[in-house]
Design a protein around this motif. Structure first.
Motif, PDB file in Angstrom:
ATOM      1  N   ALA A 168       0.883  -1.292   0.136  1.00 50.40           N
ATOM      2  CA  ALA A 168      -0.080   0.058  -0.105  1.00 50.40           C
ATOM      3  C   ALA A 168       0.896   1.263  -0.067  1.00 50.40           C
ATOM      4  O   ALA A 168       0.684   2.371  -0.663  1.00 50.40           O
ATOM      5  N   ILE A 169       1.934   1.075   0.601  1.00 48.47           N
ATOM      6  CA  ILE A 169       2.914   2.543   0.690  1.00 48.47           C
ATOM      7  C   ILE A 169       3.617   2.633  -0.483  1.00 48.47           C
ATOM      8  O   ILE A 169       3.690   3.773  -0.979  1.00 48.47           O
ATOM      9  N   ASN A 170       4.172   1.723  -1.209  1.00 49.95           N
ATOM     10  CA  ASN A 170       4.618   1.527  -2.368  1.00 49.95           C
ATOM     11  C   ASN A 170       3.645   1.895  -3.434  1.00 49.95           C
ATOM     12  O   ASN A 170       4.149   2.860  -4.270  1.00 49.95           O
ATOM     13  N   GLN A 171       2.655   1.447  -3.241  1.00 48.06           N
ATOM     14  CA  GLN A 171       1.372   1.960  -4.424  1.00 48.06           C
ATOM     15  C   GLN A 171       1.122   3.487  -4.324  1.00 48.06           C
ATOM     16  O   GLN A 171       1.174   4.126  -5.312  1.00 48.06           O
ATOM     17  N   LEU A 172       1.205   4.015  -2.921  1.00 47.03           N
ATOM     18  CA  LEU A 172       0.726   5.341  -2.842  1.00 47.03           C
ATOM     19  C   LEU A 172       2.153   6.028  -3.342  1.00 47.03           C
ATOM     20  O   LEU A 172       1.748   7.243  -4.104  1.00 47.03           O
ATOM     21  N   LYS A 173       3.452   5.695  -2.949  1.00 51.30           N
ATOM     22  CA  LYS A 173       4.567   6.511  -3.704  1.00 51.30           C
ATOM     23  C   LYS A 173       4.649   6.641  -5.318  1.00 51.30           C
ATOM     24  O   LYS A 173       4.972   7.577  -5.749  1.00 51.30           O
ATOM     25  N   THR A 174       4.255   5.455  -5.645  1.00 50.28           N
ATOM     26  CA  THR A 174       4.343   5.224  -7.301  1.00 50.28           C
ATOM     27  C   THR A 174       3.425   6.297  -7.652  1.00 50.28           C
ATOM     28  O   THR A 174       3.480   7.039  -8.705  1.00 50.28           O
ATOM     29  N   LEU A 175       1.939   6.346  -6.991  1.00 48.18           N
ATOM     30  CA  LEU A 175       0.813   7.034  -7.625  1.00 48.18           C
ATOM     31  C   LEU A 175       1.222   8.540  -7.586  1.00 48.18           C
ATOM     32  O   LEU A 175       0.935   9.466  -8.144  1.00 48.18           O
ATOM     33  N   ALA A 176       1.866   8.985  -6.455  1.00 54.04           N
ATOM     34  CA  ALA A 176       2.072  10.239  -6.088  1.00 54.04           C
ATOM     35  C   ALA A 176       3.265  10.853  -6.883  1.00 54.04           C
ATOM     36  O   ALA A 176       3.385  11.705  -7.105  1.00 54.04           O
ATOM     37  N   ASP A 177       4.097  10.004  -7.337  1.00 52.05           N
ATOM     38  CA  ASP A 177       5.367  10.432  -8.135  1.00 52.05           C
ATOM     39  C   ASP A 177       4.714  10.785  -9.620  1.00 52.05           C
ATOM     40  O   ASP A 177       5.429  11.808 -10.107  1.00 52.05           O
ATOM     41  N   SER A 178       3.726  10.190  -9.911  1.00 53.99           N
ATOM     42  CA  SER A 178       3.155  10.340 -11.452  1.00 53.99           C
ATOM     43  C   SER A 178       2.568  11.734 -11.293  1.00 53.99           C
ATOM     44  O   SER A 178       2.409  12.477 -12.513  1.00 53.99           O
ATOM     45  N   ILE A 179       2.182  12.444 -10.096  1.00 50.76           N
ATOM     46  CA  ILE A 179       1.612  13.655 -10.246  1.00 50.76           C
ATOM     47  C   ILE A 179       2.412  14.751  -9.342  1.00 50.76           C
ATOM     48  O   ILE A 179       1.803  15.802  -9.122  1.00 50.76           O
ATOM     49  N   ASP A 180       3.482  14.281  -9.201  1.00 47.42           N
ATOM     50  CA  ASP A 180       4.441  14.956  -8.519  1.00 47.42           C
ATOM     51  C   ASP A 180       3.994  15.684  -6.982  1.00 47.42           C
ATOM     52  O   ASP A 180       3.799  16.945  -6.966  1.00 47.42           O
ATOM     53  N   VAL A 181       3.538  14.693  -6.207  1.00 43.58           N
ATOM     54  CA  VAL A 181       3.058  15.096  -5.116  1.00 43.58           C
ATOM     55  C   VAL A 181       3.875  14.303  -3.832  1.00 43.58           C
ATOM     56  O   VAL A 181       4.142  13.104  -3.909  1.00 43.58           O
TER      57      VAL A 181
END
Length: 450
Positions: free
Chosen positions: A144-157
């Motif tokens: 879940a943490i890795n998923q959140l980081k991956t998604l956040a990287d794609s939107i620069d958050v």
């Protein structure tokens, strides 16, 4: 979305067509069909009962206008009542008087909390010019943490996480970091489980107590129907959240959760999610959803999406090309890319009045157009501008380069010519209407688009 319910409601209204006035007999028959449709859609029984009773009372109390037939007037009554049980008006998320605004996300495992957290961050960043940070408080699942980081990287958050299983600490420190970095929004993604249990409830309650969020959102998998409503009730009794988010609405053909949850828990639906892409998130408007359920479309939302993606100057140039018959395959390809940026294609079609019912059995998605795109990309600029020069040799080359057949290219060219004629005939609909009508026709008639 809600195709089954929309179809059954439309069938229920058939008994009023051709009637000169509203009577006890035709209203009773129609109301019975509506109640049956709602129960088939997994709408809460008490909600369905009260809803149909209210419809009957209102319909019998209406004076039928001479300019409006009974079917139309009854549809208006149903629309108003549907809007009422969906929430009546749009309710936005709260904003703190002093930044940062803290938003707590809760729900069961698999409901889409992590993806929604990233979607909300993107939405607030792009639509409200906010500066969010995501807090990875689902500390029990590394994925879940890795998923959140991956998604956040794609939107620069940015994402705040720690290497310890202490969700309360993550939430508190994320808020502190937001203050130190002058970020105005903290979105806290919490842990979920397969079912409601005391441990999960207590942890969410502890986080809420520790950070005092300005907004607590409960995430609901709309495809689980009344199970989702029951879970929403249990969560609300424990953490008293502020609003509901319906996820996976694109896969929900029934609508039981959406039509029940506001009445059952007395909390507004604030957002709906209709796909996996991070831009597949929309504010919830009860009146617009009511229109879509009744097959009226949602032109306002469609126009809003179009305005974000279509440049007015480019749109005027496109209109000129359509009128002068110089619209070519390269123009079509460019417009197709613009339309795809607006979101899920099946969702967009559902916003066109009447299209949802007309195309309810059609499999419409972005992948359906990949062969069309491949064919056009395999053409030379000259061929795109003047497809009449495509002889047998050129078509064989294009078919080989695009992984399609010559017959597919012939079908595309035939449908493209028909689409151009149709676009000119729909000149009064506006540019988006023309494009969507054209694409629907091509998609349904080409063999690889079925």
């Amino acid at each position: 979305m809600f195709q089954d319910l929309s179809s059954k409601l439309d069938k229920a209204f058939q008994s009023l067509k051709g009637e000169s006035k509203i009577t006890d007999v035709n209203i009773a028959e129609t109301v019975r069909e509506i109640r049956r449709a709602l129960l088939d859609a997994d709408v809460n029984y008490e909600v369905a009962k009260q809803f149909t009773n209210d419809i009957k009372d209102r319909a019998m109390g209406e004076d039928v206008l001479t300019a409006v037939n009974p079917g139309q007037q009854f549809t208006k009554v149903v629309h108003d009542e549907l809007t009422g049980i969906l929430g009546q008006e749009r309710v936005d998320i709260a904003v703190a008087d002093t930044p940062p605004t803290v938003i707590l996300i809760a729900g069961l495992q698999g409901s889409g909390k992590t993806t929604f957290s990233a979607k909300l961050a993107r939405y607030l960043k792009q639509e409200n010019n906010r500066s969010p940070i995501l807090a990875a408080a689902d500390v029990y699942r590394p994925a879940a943490i890795n998923q959140l980081k991956t998604l956040a990287d794609s939107i620069d958050v940015p994402v705040y996480s720690i290497g310890q299983k202490d969700a309360v600490r993550v939430a508190k420190e994320a808020v502190s970091m937001a203050k130190s970095l002058a970020l105005d929004t903290v979105i806290i993604d919490t842990a979920g489980r397969m079912h409601v249990d005391e441990k999960m409830m207590n942890e969410v309650a502890e986080i809420k107590e520790a950070v005092q969020p300005d907004e607590t959102l409960f995430i609901v998998d709309s495809m689980t129907g009344q199970d989702a409503v029951n879970t929403a009730r249990e969560f609300n009794e424990t953490i008293n959240y502020d609003g509901v988010v319906l996820t996976k609405l694109d896969g929900d053909t029934r609508g039981g959760a959406a039509l029940s949850i506001k009445t059952v828990v007395q909390k507004p639906i604030k957002f709906v999610s209709t796909g996996e892409k991070l831009d597949a998130l929309s504010p919830f408007y009860p009146d617009r959803m009511s229109q879509r359920i009744l097959g009226m479309g949602d032109v306002v939302s469609l126009v809003e999406k179009a305005q974000k993606e279509f440049d007015e100057k480019e749109a005027q140039e496109l209109q000129k090309k359509i009128k002068s018959d110089s619209f070519d395959l390269e123009d079509f390809y460019e417009q197709l890319q613009q339309v795809k940026k607006m979101g899920d294609l099946s969702d967009l079609v559902g916003m066109i009045p009447g299209a949802g019912q007309a195309l309810q059995d059609a499999d419409i998605d972005d992948d359906s157009f990949k062969p069309i795109e491949a064919i056009i990309c395999s053409m030379t600029p000259e061929e795109k501008h003047n497809p009449d020069i495509l002889n047998a040799t050129r078509k064989r080359r294009i078919a080989k380069g695009s992984g399609t057949r010559v017959s597919d290219i012939n079908d595309l060219l035939k449908q493209f010519k028909q689409m151009k004629k149709m676009m000119k005939s729909f000149s009064g609909m506006g540019k988006m209407g023309q494009m969507m009508q054209g694409m629907k026709g091509m998609k349904n008639k080409l063999p690889f688009g079925r």
